[in-house]
Motif scaffolding. Structure first.
Motif, PDB file in Angstrom:
ATOM      1  N   MET A  98       8.749 -29.075  82.116  1.00 46.65           N
ATOM      2  CA  MET A  98       9.011 -27.933  81.608  1.00 46.65           C
ATOM      3  C   MET A  98      10.546 -28.220  80.528  1.00 46.65           C
ATOM      4  N   SER A  99      10.790 -27.859  79.591  1.00 49.45           N
ATOM      5  CA  SER A  99      12.159 -27.224  78.870  1.00 49.45           C
ATOM      6  C   SER A  99      12.794 -26.339  79.294  1.00 49.45           C
ATOM      7  N   LYS A 100      13.333 -25.667  79.386  1.00 51.24           N
ATOM      8  CA  LYS A 100      14.673 -24.953  79.823  1.00 51.24           C
ATOM      9  C   LYS A 100      15.029 -23.873  78.737  1.00 51.24           C
ATOM     10  N   ARG A 101      15.586 -22.644  79.352  1.00 52.84           N
ATOM     11  CA  ARG A 101      15.224 -21.386  78.800  1.00 52.84           C
ATOM     12  C   ARG A 101      16.425 -21.700  77.787  1.00 52.84           C
ATOM     13  N   LEU A 102      16.777 -20.985  76.751  1.00 51.43           N
ATOM     14  CA  LEU A 102      18.163 -20.647  75.674  1.00 51.43           C
ATOM     15  C   LEU A 102      18.321 -19.646  75.680  1.00 51.43           C
ATOM     16  N   PHE A 103      17.928 -18.603  76.157  1.00 51.40           N
ATOM     17  CA  PHE A 103      18.352 -17.099  75.829  1.00 51.40           C
ATOM     18  C   PHE A 103      17.342 -16.147  76.453  1.00 51.40           C
ATOM     19  N   GLU A 104      17.728 -14.995  77.645  1.00 49.53           N
ATOM     20  CA  GLU A 104      17.100 -14.118  77.512  1.00 49.53           C
ATOM     21  C   GLU A 104      16.013 -13.467  76.666  1.00 49.53           C
ATOM     22  N   LEU A 105      14.990 -13.128  77.266  1.00 49.65           N
ATOM     23  CA  LEU A 105      13.574 -12.304  76.423  1.00 49.65           C
ATOM     24  C   LEU A 105      14.117 -10.948  76.325  1.00 49.65           C
ATOM     25  N   GLY A 106      14.614 -10.508  77.194  1.00 53.91           N
ATOM     26  CA  GLY A 106      14.599  -9.170  77.188  1.00 53.91           C
ATOM     27  C   GLY A 106      12.475  -8.562  77.360  1.00 53.91           C
ATOM     28  N   GLN A 107      12.342  -7.287  76.899  1.00 48.66           N
ATOM     29  CA  GLN A 107      11.288  -6.344  77.051  1.00 48.66           C
ATOM     30  C   GLN A 107      10.604  -7.090  75.919  1.00 48.66           C
ATOM     31  N   VAL A 108       9.302  -7.983  76.224  1.00 48.68           N
ATOM     32  CA  VAL A 108       8.082  -8.561  75.589  1.00 48.68           C
ATOM     33  C   VAL A 108       7.434  -7.756  75.382  1.00 48.68           C
ATOM     34  N   VAL A 109       6.740  -7.617  73.718  1.00 50.49           N
ATOM     35  CA  VAL A 109       6.207  -6.727  73.571  1.00 50.49           C
ATOM     36  C   VAL A 109       5.511  -7.212  72.141  1.00 50.49           C
ATOM     37  N   ALA A 110       4.383  -6.911  71.804  1.00 51.15           N
ATOM     38  CA  ALA A 110       3.265  -7.248  70.947  1.00 51.15           C
ATOM     39  C   ALA A 110       2.616  -6.404  70.249  1.00 51.15           C
ATOM     40  N   ILE A 170      -0.891 -20.301  62.643  1.00 47.52           N
ATOM     41  CA  ILE A 170      -1.597 -20.267  63.519  1.00 47.52           C
ATOM     42  C   ILE A 170      -3.262 -20.529  62.677  1.00 47.52           C
ATOM     43  N   SER A 171      -3.471 -20.571  61.775  1.00 53.14           N
ATOM     44  CA  SER A 171      -4.201 -20.812  60.522  1.00 53.14           C
ATOM     45  C   SER A 171      -4.418 -21.100  59.638  1.00 53.14           C
ATOM     46  N   GLU A 172      -4.658 -22.215  58.584  1.00 50.74           N
ATOM     47  CA  GLU A 172      -4.184 -21.960  57.297  1.00 50.74           C
ATOM     48  C   GLU A 172      -3.550 -20.355  56.447  1.00 50.74           C
ATOM     49  N   MET A 173      -4.433 -19.630  56.514  1.00 47.86           N
ATOM     50  CA  MET A 173      -3.658 -18.503  56.343  1.00 47.86           C
ATOM     51  C   MET A 173      -2.817 -17.338  57.013  1.00 47.86           C
ATOM     52  N   GLU A 174      -3.180 -17.784  58.360  1.00 45.66           N
ATOM     53  CA  GLU A 174      -2.245 -16.947  59.441  1.00 45.66           C
ATOM     54  C   GLU A 174      -0.957 -17.621  60.369  1.00 45.66           C
ATOM     55  N   LYS A 175       0.329 -16.388  59.623  1.00 41.55           N
ATOM     56  CA  LYS A 175       1.256 -16.853  60.949  1.00 41.55           C
ATOM     57  C   LYS A 175       1.518 -16.100  61.824  1.00 41.55           C
ATOM     58  N   LEU A 176       1.942 -16.001  62.889  1.00 32.89           N
ATOM     59  CA  LEU A 176       2.578 -15.344  63.647  1.00 32.89           C
ATOM     60  C   LEU A 176       3.619 -15.653  64.225  1.00 32.89           C
ATOM     61  N   TRP A 177       4.440 -14.595  63.820  1.00 34.14           N
ATOM     62  CA  TRP A 177       6.296 -13.999  63.806  1.00 34.14           C
ATOM     63  C   TRP A 177       6.264 -13.491  65.910  1.00 34.14           C
ATOM     64  N   VAL A 178       7.822 -14.626  66.281  1.00 30.65           N
ATOM     65  CA  VAL A 178       8.379 -13.846  67.194  1.00 30.65           C
ATOM     66  C   VAL A 178       9.686 -14.139  66.784  1.00 30.65           C
ATOM     67  N   ILE A 179      10.318 -12.516  67.198  1.00 33.25           N
ATOM     68  CA  ILE A 179      11.572 -12.151  67.305  1.00 33.25           C
ATOM     69  C   ILE A 179      11.866 -11.724  68.153  1.00 33.25           C
ATOM     70  N   THR A 180      13.640 -12.193  68.552  1.00 32.10           N
ATOM     71  CA  THR A 180      13.979 -11.431  69.987  1.00 32.10           C
ATOM     72  C   THR A 180      15.471 -11.331  69.225  1.00 32.10           C
ATOM     73  N   GLU A 181      15.965  -9.687  70.054  1.00 31.16           N
ATOM     74  CA  GLU A 181      16.863  -8.676  69.049  1.00 31.16           C
ATOM     75  C   GLU A 181      17.980  -9.755  69.456  1.00 31.16           C
ATOM     76  N   ALA A 182      18.733  -9.256  68.894  1.00 31.79           N
ATOM     77  CA  ALA A 182      20.156 -10.452  68.641  1.00 31.79           C
ATOM     78  C   ALA A 182      20.779 -10.095  70.573  1.00 31.79           C
ATOM     79  N   ASP A 183      20.854  -7.931  70.862  1.00 31.16           N
ATOM     80  CA  ASP A 183      21.651  -8.104  72.332  1.00 31.16           C
ATOM     81  C   ASP A 183      20.812  -8.377  73.707  1.00 31.16           C
ATOM     82  N   ARG A 184      19.454  -9.747  72.823  1.00 31.69           N
ATOM     83  CA  ARG A 184      18.364  -9.832  73.441  1.00 31.69           C
ATOM     84  C   ARG A 184      17.489  -8.603  74.850  1.00 31.69           C
ATOM     85  N   SER A 185      17.383  -7.869  73.887  1.00 36.79           N
ATOM     86  CA  SER A 185      16.823  -6.483  74.580  1.00 36.79           C
ATOM     87  C   SER A 185      15.319  -6.678  74.420  1.00 36.79           C
ATOM     88  N   SER A 186      14.782  -7.561  73.415  1.00 38.71           N
ATOM     89  CA  SER A 186      13.355  -6.867  73.045  1.00 38.71           C
ATOM     90  C   SER A 186      13.164  -8.416  72.957  1.00 38.71           C
TER      91      SER A 186
END
Length: 92
Positions: free
Chosen positions: A1-13, A67-83
Motif C-alpha cells: 500500500m502506498s503512503k499518503r502524501l497529504f491530508e484529506l480533511g473532511q471528505v464529502v461527495a 468512470i466510463s466513456e462519457m463520465e468522469k469523477l473529480w476528486v479535489i482537496t482544498e489548499a488548506d487540506r480542510s476538505s
C-alpha cells in the motif's frame, strides 16, 4: 500500500458523484486512496506536475478519473487540506 502524501480533511461527495459510482458498483474510497497516494488519474503531464508541486506548496490538488466513456469523477482537496470533495466535472 502506498503512503499518503497529504491530508484529506473532511471528505464529502455530491449526490451526482455518489449516484455515478453506485451505478458502476464503485465506492468513493477506491478513488480517495488513489488520489491521496499520488495517482491523479487521467490528467495531462502538466496538471500532474502541478499536483506534485501543490502537495509541497499547500495548493489545491485535483484528480480526474474516467468512470466510463462519457463520465468522469473529480476528486479535489482544498489548499488548506480542510476538505476533499468527490464531484462530477459539471458540478464544479
Amino acid at each position: 500500500m502506498s503512503k499518503r502524501l497529504f491530508e484529506l480533511g473532511q471528505v464529502v461527495a455530491t449526490p451526482g458523484a455518489l449516484e455515478l459510482l453506485e451505478r458502476h458498483s464503485m465506492t468513493p474510497m477506491q478513488f480517495l486512496q488513489r488520489h491521496v497516494t499520488g495517482d491523479f488519474g487521467d490528467l495531462c503531464a502538466e496538471d500532474k506536475e502541478a499536483n506534485d508541486e501543490g502537495i509541497w506548496n499547500r495548493e489545491r490538488i485535483l484528480s480526474s478519473y474516467k468512470i466510463s466513456e462519457m463520465e468522469k469523477l473529480w476528486v479535489i482537496t482544498e489548499a488548506d487540506r480542510s476538505s476533499t470533495c468527490c464531484l462530477l466535472p459539471e458540478e464544479y
